[in-house]
Design a protein around this motif. Sequence first.
Motif, PDB file in Angstrom:
ATOM      1  N   PRO A   1      40.413 -18.527  55.458  1.00  0.00           N
ATOM      2  CA  PRO A   1      41.051 -19.599  54.683  1.00  0.00           C
ATOM      3  C   PRO A   1      41.513 -19.104  53.311  1.00  0.00           C
ATOM      4  O   PRO A   1      40.715 -18.584  52.522  1.00  0.00           O
ATOM      5  CB  PRO A   1      39.940 -20.644  54.543  1.00  0.00           C
ATOM      6  N   ARG A   2      42.798 -19.265  53.028  1.00  0.00           N
ATOM      7  CA  ARG A   2      43.358 -18.731  51.797  1.00  0.00           C
ATOM      8  C   ARG A   2      42.743 -19.384  50.556  1.00  0.00           C
ATOM      9  O   ARG A   2      42.477 -18.716  49.559  1.00  0.00           O
ATOM     10  CB  ARG A   2      44.871 -18.949  51.780  1.00  0.00           C
ATOM     11  N   ASP A   3      42.507 -20.678  50.606  1.00  0.00           N
ATOM     12  CA  ASP A   3      41.924 -21.362  49.451  1.00  0.00           C
ATOM     13  C   ASP A   3      40.516 -20.833  49.150  1.00  0.00           C
ATOM     14  O   ASP A   3      40.139 -20.675  47.983  1.00  0.00           O
ATOM     15  CB  ASP A   3      41.872 -22.867  49.682  1.00  0.00           C
ATOM     16  N   LEU A   4      39.755 -20.566  50.211  1.00  0.00           N
ATOM     17  CA  LEU A   4      38.422 -20.012  50.017  1.00  0.00           C
ATOM     18  C   LEU A   4      38.497 -18.606  49.424  1.00  0.00           C
ATOM     19  O   LEU A   4      37.715 -18.241  48.548  1.00  0.00           O
ATOM     20  CB  LEU A   4      37.666 -19.971  51.348  1.00  0.00           C
ATOM     21  N   PHE A   5      39.456 -17.829  49.908  1.00  0.00           N
ATOM     22  CA  PHE A   5      39.642 -16.483  49.366  1.00  0.00           C
ATOM     23  C   PHE A   5      39.945 -16.529  47.873  1.00  0.00           C
ATOM     24  O   PHE A   5      39.372 -15.771  47.085  1.00  0.00           O
ATOM     25  CB  PHE A   5      40.776 -15.771  50.103  1.00  0.00           C
ATOM     26  N   ASP A   6      40.839 -17.415  47.476  1.00  0.00           N
ATOM     27  CA  ASP A   6      41.196 -17.520  46.056  1.00  0.00           C
ATOM     28  C   ASP A   6      39.991 -17.914  45.216  1.00  0.00           C
ATOM     29  O   ASP A   6      39.784 -17.373  44.113  1.00  0.00           O
ATOM     30  CB  ASP A   6      42.313 -18.551  45.871  1.00  0.00           C
ATOM     31  N   LEU A   7      39.189 -18.844  45.732  1.00  0.00           N
ATOM     32  CA  LEU A   7      38.005 -19.286  44.993  1.00  0.00           C
ATOM     33  C   LEU A   7      36.969 -18.173  44.901  1.00  0.00           C
ATOM     34  O   LEU A   7      36.399 -17.927  43.826  1.00  0.00           O
ATOM     35  CB  LEU A   7      37.409 -20.527  45.660  1.00  0.00           C
ATOM     36  N   ILE A   8      36.699 -17.499  46.011  1.00  0.00           N
ATOM     37  CA  ILE A   8      35.709 -16.421  46.025  1.00  0.00           C
ATOM     38  C   ILE A   8      36.130 -15.297  45.089  1.00  0.00           C
ATOM     39  O   ILE A   8      35.307 -14.746  44.342  1.00  0.00           O
ATOM     40  CB  ILE A   8      35.505 -15.902  47.465  1.00  0.00           C
ATOM     41  N   THR A   9      37.416 -14.976  45.089  1.00  0.00           N
ATOM     42  CA  THR A   9      37.899 -13.952  44.161  1.00  0.00           C
ATOM     43  C   THR A   9      37.694 -14.396  42.715  1.00  0.00           C
ATOM     44  O   THR A   9      37.271 -13.599  41.864  1.00  0.00           O
ATOM     45  CB  THR A   9      39.385 -13.651  44.408  1.00  0.00           C
ATOM     46  N   GLY A  10      37.973 -15.665  42.419  1.00  0.00           N
ATOM     47  CA  GLY A  10      37.784 -16.169  41.060  1.00  0.00           C
ATOM     48  C   GLY A  10      36.344 -16.089  40.611  1.00  0.00           C
ATOM     49  O   GLY A  10      36.058 -15.709  39.464  1.00  0.00           O
ATOM     50  N   LEU A  11      35.425 -16.412  41.489  1.00  0.00           N
ATOM     51  CA  LEU A  11      34.001 -16.336  41.150  1.00  0.00           C
ATOM     52  C   LEU A  11      33.587 -14.887  40.890  1.00  0.00           C
ATOM     53  O   LEU A  11      32.874 -14.587  39.935  1.00  0.00           O
ATOM     54  CB  LEU A  11      33.164 -16.929  42.282  1.00  0.00           C
ATOM     55  N   ASN A  12      34.034 -13.988  41.753  1.00  0.00           N
ATOM     56  CA  ASN A  12      33.723 -12.572  41.560  1.00  0.00           C
ATOM     57  C   ASN A  12      34.360 -12.025  40.288  1.00  0.00           C
ATOM     58  O   ASN A  12      33.765 -11.181  39.595  1.00  0.00           O
ATOM     59  CB  ASN A  12      34.193 -11.765  42.771  1.00  0.00           C
ATOM     60  N   ARG A  13      35.554 -12.489  39.980  1.00  0.00           N
ATOM     61  CA  ARG A  13      36.226 -12.046  38.753  1.00  0.00           C
ATOM     62  C   ARG A  13      35.381 -12.428  37.529  1.00  0.00           C
ATOM     63  O   ARG A  13      35.236 -11.646  36.592  1.00  0.00           O
ATOM     64  CB  ARG A  13      37.625 -12.661  38.690  1.00  0.00           C
ATOM     65  N   TRP A  14      34.844 -13.629  37.545  1.00  0.00           N
ATOM     66  CA  TRP A  14      33.968 -14.080  36.453  1.00  0.00           C
ATOM     67  C   TRP A  14      32.755 -13.152  36.323  1.00  0.00           C
ATOM     68  O   TRP A  14      32.398 -12.702  35.232  1.00  0.00           O
ATOM     69  CB  TRP A  14      33.521 -15.515  36.732  1.00  0.00           C
ATOM     70  N   VAL A  15      32.114 -12.847  37.454  1.00  0.00           N
ATOM     71  CA  VAL A  15      30.937 -11.981  37.449  1.00  0.00           C
ATOM     72  C   VAL A  15      31.272 -10.602  36.886  1.00  0.00           C
ATOM     73  O   VAL A  15      30.526 -10.042  36.073  1.00  0.00           O
ATOM     74  CB  VAL A  15      30.356 -11.857  38.872  1.00  0.00           C
TER      75      VAL A  15
ATOM     76  N   TYR B   1      29.359  -8.795  51.875  1.00  0.00           N
ATOM     77  CA  TYR B   1      29.083 -10.224  51.750  1.00  0.00           C
ATOM     78  C   TYR B   1      29.363 -10.806  50.379  1.00  0.00           C
ATOM     79  O   TYR B   1      28.938 -11.922  50.084  1.00  0.00           O
ATOM     80  CB  TYR B   1      27.650 -10.478  52.212  1.00  0.00           C
ATOM     81  N   GLY B   2      30.131 -10.077  49.571  1.00  0.00           N
ATOM     82  CA  GLY B   2      30.653 -10.648  48.340  1.00  0.00           C
ATOM     83  C   GLY B   2      32.012 -11.265  48.540  1.00  0.00           C
ATOM     84  O   GLY B   2      32.509 -11.981  47.670  1.00  0.00           O
ATOM     85  N   ALA B   3      32.625 -11.012  49.720  1.00  0.00           N
ATOM     86  CA  ALA B   3      33.949 -11.584  50.004  1.00  0.00           C
ATOM     87  C   ALA B   3      34.301 -11.517  51.482  1.00  0.00           C
ATOM     88  O   ALA B   3      34.916 -12.434  52.021  1.00  0.00           O
ATOM     89  CB  ALA B   3      35.026 -10.880  49.180  1.00  0.00           C
ATOM     90  N   LEU B   4      33.979 -10.399  52.156  1.00  0.00           N
ATOM     91  CA  LEU B   4      34.367 -10.181  53.560  1.00  0.00           C
ATOM     92  C   LEU B   4      35.886 -10.270  53.747  1.00  0.00           C
ATOM     93  O   LEU B   4      36.365 -10.701  54.789  1.00  0.00           O
ATOM     94  CB  LEU B   4      33.670 -11.192  54.486  1.00  0.00           C
ATOM     95  N   ALA B   5      36.629  -9.821  52.741  1.00  0.00           N
ATOM     96  CA  ALA B   5      38.081 -10.020  52.767  1.00  0.00           C
ATOM     97  C   ALA B   5      38.854  -8.787  53.210  1.00  0.00           C
ATOM     98  O   ALA B   5      40.087  -8.783  53.156  1.00  0.00           O
ATOM     99  CB  ALA B   5      38.565 -10.465  51.388  1.00  0.00           C
ATOM    100  N   THR B   6      38.157  -7.762  53.661  1.00  0.00           N
ATOM    101  CA  THR B   6      38.821  -6.588  54.226  1.00  0.00           C
ATOM    102  C   THR B   6      37.902  -5.951  55.250  1.00  0.00           C
ATOM    103  O   THR B   6      36.673  -6.066  55.152  1.00  0.00           O
ATOM    104  CB  THR B   6      39.182  -5.557  53.135  1.00  0.00           C
ATOM    105  N   ASP B   7      38.503  -5.291  56.225  1.00  0.00           N
ATOM    106  CA  ASP B   7      37.745  -4.497  57.188  1.00  0.00           C
ATOM    107  C   ASP B   7      37.907  -3.008  56.917  1.00  0.00           C
ATOM    108  O   ASP B   7      37.424  -2.183  57.699  1.00  0.00           O
ATOM    109  CB  ASP B   7      38.192  -4.813  58.620  1.00  0.00           C
ATOM    110  N   ARG B   8      38.582  -2.670  55.840  1.00  0.00           N
ATOM    111  CA  ARG B   8      38.741  -1.270  55.461  1.00  0.00           C
ATOM    112  C   ARG B   8      37.447  -0.771  54.823  1.00  0.00           C
ATOM    113  O   ARG B   8      37.008  -1.293  53.797  1.00  0.00           O
ATOM    114  CB  ARG B   8      39.899  -1.100  54.482  1.00  0.00           C
ATOM    115  N   TYR B   9      36.839   0.225  55.442  1.00  0.00           N
ATOM    116  CA  TYR B   9      35.552   0.715  54.959  1.00  0.00           C
ATOM    117  C   TYR B   9      35.724   1.286  53.560  1.00  0.00           C
ATOM    118  O   TYR B   9      36.636   2.078  53.312  1.00  0.00           O
ATOM    119  CB  TYR B   9      35.003   1.779  55.900  1.00  0.00           C
ATOM    120  N   PRO B  10      34.866   0.883  52.626  1.00  0.00           N
ATOM    121  CA  PRO B  10      35.026   1.356  51.243  1.00  0.00           C
ATOM    122  C   PRO B  10      34.777   2.851  51.133  1.00  0.00           C
ATOM    123  O   PRO B  10      33.865   3.389  51.768  1.00  0.00           O
ATOM    124  CB  PRO B  10      33.980   0.542  50.468  1.00  0.00           C
TER     125      PRO B  10
END
Length: 221
Positions: A174-188, A88-97
Amino acid sequence: MSPAAAAPDRPVRVTTRLDAPLSRWLWLVKWILVIPHWVVLFFLWIAFTVVTVIAFFAILFTERYPRALFDFNLGVLRWSWRVAYYSYGALATDRYPPFSLGEEPGYPARLDVAYPERLSRGLVLVKWWLLAVPHYLVICFFVGSWRTDWWSGGLVGVLTLIAAVVLAFTAKYPRDLFDLITGLNRWVLRVAAYVTLMTDAYPPFRLDMGGDEPDDPRLPS
């Protein structure tokens, strides 16, 4: 890119790839699937805290972060980031970590921190409780807590939930949401590396969105 290859002025590098296709409904049960990771990470973060305290004194007396300790803490950050990206920090992959402290170059979420040959004795005394305070205020808004984690919600949680609902109805993230979520996580993640003494480079107050770092040499000129 290995940690040693990161640019000195950009010691923390976060790169991501949006996987496709993504399951419409798997996100509903990922909180169950990642429980084994959360259990392991609970103990790893205890060790991370102890290692950071040891590193604090090592830097204070020698100006060096012991390499073995640095690699362990970087591994914990990488592991945590992969789990957050899957859940729930991104949900941008279904590949199990993977259950791994290693670099895992094939995974769609990566974190590299350049190993510092020398660190300031003075900065180590004031980074986490004074210099990083403005970033803590920002991070509280991003993840719902002053701690650099992804479990509390905040803006990242809200945006990830929106992306999940859109995915459920359209089968597209949504690609725009993905880019934003990645940017926020990058900051963190930049702040996390700074306050845990892994770099002296002060995190920029800048939202670098998208899967690649803005100066990534792999990008076309």
